[in-house]
Design an enzyme around this catalytic site. Structure first.
Site, PDB file in Angstrom:
ATOM      1  N   HIS A  63       0.845  -1.202   0.000  1.00  0.00           N
ATOM      2  CA  HIS A  63       0.000   0.000   0.000  1.00  0.00           C
ATOM      3  C   HIS A  63       0.877   1.247   0.000  1.00  0.00           C
ATOM      4  CE1 HIS A  63       0.147   1.232   4.351  1.00  0.00           C
ATOM      5  NE2 HIS A  63       0.241  -0.046   4.610  1.00  0.00           N
ATOM      6  N   GLU A 211      -5.110   1.900   2.407  1.00  0.00           N
ATOM      7  CA  GLU A 211      -5.035   0.756   3.332  1.00  0.00           C
ATOM      8  C   GLU A 211      -5.272   1.193   4.764  1.00  0.00           C
ATOM      9  OE1 GLU A 211      -2.936  -2.201   6.053  1.00  0.00           O
ATOM     10  OE2 GLU A 211      -2.675  -0.054   5.858  1.00  0.00           O
TER      11      GLU A 211
HETATM   12 ZN   LIG Z   1      -0.147   1.122   9.055  1.00  0.00          ZN
END
Ligand SMILES: [Zn+2]
Length: 359
Positions: A63, A211
């Site tokens: 991410h 994320e």
């Molecule tokens: Zn994190």
């Protein structure tokens, strides 16, 4: 590879990329992987680099976003009230430097408020403040000054302002956002390392978005790539500082790449975990098996897509993540790159089919 790792980690950790505003990391991904594979993006901002030809589809994902804040309100005096993006503990925030990224792309330096001890009662001193009580001081004199002269608007993203620094101990570094720039660096370096290799699969490197606010971009990425196997690369919390039981440590700096086999968001495919361990052993890559009863990663959403995707999480343990200054041992990161590249080479059609053969 080590020199490249240092410069890439510096560039990535110094990028300003709070969830929903991942453009600076996306730009690095694109610059580094142009010419390595076919680049594309999804409609949330996730980026993809597709390489290889025939065989099963393998996704190597990290991410791009980091925890931060956004401007919630500008006070009449020109101070910024904030909302958190992702998880913070206020203890780590008072008197820290931050940068507000304006709509025109300028970065405005500011400091998170703190109260001088002179003005605190004993009861106030023992309390942890709520983020709602904090504000950022950019040196503005009024609301109009903040808006007109500094160019700040409601919603502007705010990230810690921290330089990437080498510590006195070799291979130890201090920076913000090792969660998850170690993962992003590993996606990039793995694809670069594998560029000259004939792979037994189609490999897609992915930078996911959002994320830190609930694995939101991961589902979109899994639906776009529809991989047969997903390898998620992360910068999870270490557990080897005072306050942890050393006998139970599964995330010690210098002990190798973490192979996470369980957390509350995902139980990894046991056959895939066994393969990862075997590949690590065959290549003499140091590793630590990790079973977590808290936290979560993009694997939490990815493994449930496409009628089930065998997934595993590899990690470089980092001390003090979700704060302004986290610490890693670069050798753990290098072990993660070694393991992810060796694993990709091992994922041929027969091996991948075997991971989900139940009848
Ligand atoms: Zn994190």
């Amino acid at each position: 590879m080590k020199k490249k790792a240092q410069s890439l980690l510096q560039e990535l950790t110094e990028a300003h990329a709070v969830s929903g505003y991942e453009e600076e990391v996306r730009e690095i991904f694109v610059n580094e992987l142009t010419g390595i594979g076919e680049l594309s993006a999804d409609k949330m901002g996730g980026v993809y680099c597709e390489t290889g030809s025939d065989g099963p589809s393998i996704m190597l994902a990290g991410h791009m976003d980091e925890v931060g804040f956004r401007v919630k309100h500008i006070t009449p005096g020109g101070f910024l009230k904030i909302v958190a993006v992702g998880g913070w503990w206020t203890h780590t925030l008072l008197s820290q430097r931050v940068e507000v990224k304006t709509q025109s792309g300028n970065k405005v330096l500011g400091v998170i408020s703190s109260v001088s001890p002179h003005h605190l009662s004993p009861a106030e001193r023992s309390k942890v403040l709520d983020i709602a009580h904090l504000f950022i001081d950019i040196g503005a004199s009024s609301q109009a000054d903040t808006i007109q002269n500094f160019g700040i608007s409601l919603g502007d993203p705010i990230a810690p302002a921290v330089p990437f620094s080498a510590l006195g101990k070799p291979d130890h570094y201090l920076a913000k956002a090792f969660d998850n720039r170690v993962g992003m660096a590993c996606v990039i370096q793995s694809l670069q390392e594998l560029a000259q290799t004939a792979l037994p699969n189609q490999l897609t490197g992915v930078g996911t978005v959002q994320e830190e606010v609930g694995l939101r971009g991961a589902s979109v990425a899994a639906r776009k790539v529809q991989p047969d196997v997903a390898i998620i690369l992360e910068g999870p919390p270490a557990d080897d500082s005072p306050g942890f039981n050393p006998a139970e440590s599964q995330g010690a700096l210098g002990a190798g790449v973490q192979i996470r086999i369980q957390d509350p968001t995902a139980l990894m495919n046991p056959r895939l975990v066994a393969l990862v361990e075997r590949v690590a052993q065959e290549n003499q890559i140091p590793y630590q098996i990790t079973v977590r009863d808290s936290g979560g990663t993009d694997a939490g959403n990815i493994h449930k897509e496409n009628l089930g995707i065998p997934s595993v999480v590899l990690g470089t343990p980092a001390r003090y993540i979700h704060s302004h200054n986290a610490m890693i041992n670069l050798n753990d990161y290098l072990a993660m790159v070694q393991l992810s590249t060796a694993l990709v080479k091992a994922l041929d059609q027969e091996t991948v089919d075997g991971l989900t053969k139940y009848l």
